[in-house]
Design an enzyme around this catalytic site. Sequence first.
Site, mmCIF file in Angstrom:
data_model
loop_
_atom_site.group_PDB
_atom_site.id
_atom_site.type_symbol
_atom_site.label_atom_id
_atom_site.label_comp_id
_atom_site.label_asym_id
_atom_site.label_seq_id
_atom_site.Cartn_x
_atom_site.Cartn_y
_atom_site.Cartn_z
ATOM 1 N N LYS A 1 0.834 -1.210 0.000
ATOM 2 C CA LYS A 1 0.000 0.000 0.000
ATOM 3 C C LYS A 1 0.867 1.257 0.000
ATOM 4 C CE LYS A 1 -4.000 -1.851 2.467
ATOM 5 N NZ LYS A 1 -4.818 -1.685 3.672
ATOM 6 N N ASP B 1 -8.860 2.340 5.338
ATOM 7 C CA ASP B 1 -9.413 1.015 5.531
ATOM 8 C C ASP B 1 -10.155 0.675 4.255
ATOM 9 O OD1 ASP B 1 -9.554 -1.248 7.117
ATOM 10 O OD2 ASP B 1 -11.515 -0.731 7.910
#
Length: 197
Positions: A13, A69
Amino acid sequence: MHTLIFATNNQNKVDEIQSLVGADFNIIPLKTAGINIDIPEPHDTLQENAAEKANTILNITNQNCFSEDTGLEILALQGAPGVKSARYAGEGRDFQANIDKVLSNLGTTENRNAQFRTVICLKWGNEKEGFQTHYFEGICKGNIATEMHGEKGFGYDPIFIPEGSTKSFAQMTMEEKNQYSHRQKAVTKLFEFLRSK
Ligand code: IMP
């Protein structure tokens, strides 16, 4: 250059986001910031989990930071695995076990519509004036394949085919995935905001 702590230990990420934002921003993961904790994600919504992570890091560092998230929401499974995407098949957070569970639960279901949804929570400000909370959302619509395709990426990438492509995310380079990605859309909004500062 602005340094922003990213409340994650997932190097995939960090790489994805760093490749999107370019050299004006230095995105550093928790380990690099000297923070060695695994922040829980106990809530029922992506927004609450993102807020929990960002609040935790802000309380420790008093620095600008953001968290995200992400969930995979599958229509025929009433939005599952959703906020539980990481732990769908158990606490082991095993990517392969999660994929196997999705494919098994979907079986031969024809409607395989799904979307990835990312919520980013940014804490932006300074110690003197305080920090404000801002949210940014990104959605990528697509379909769940009947079997795995490709080796790249992580998580559910081998079974997710974004709308407008015939390839799964795991068959794409990072640059190709970024053209479709939920995270890319949320991050673009985040950096439009930061550029205006
Ligand atoms: P997280 O809680 O935001 O880390 O994401 C929850 C889970 O969603 C991860 O463990 C992955 O299984 C999955 N996930 C998040 N983003 C992606 C992605 O871009 N591709 C595939 N799976 C993802």
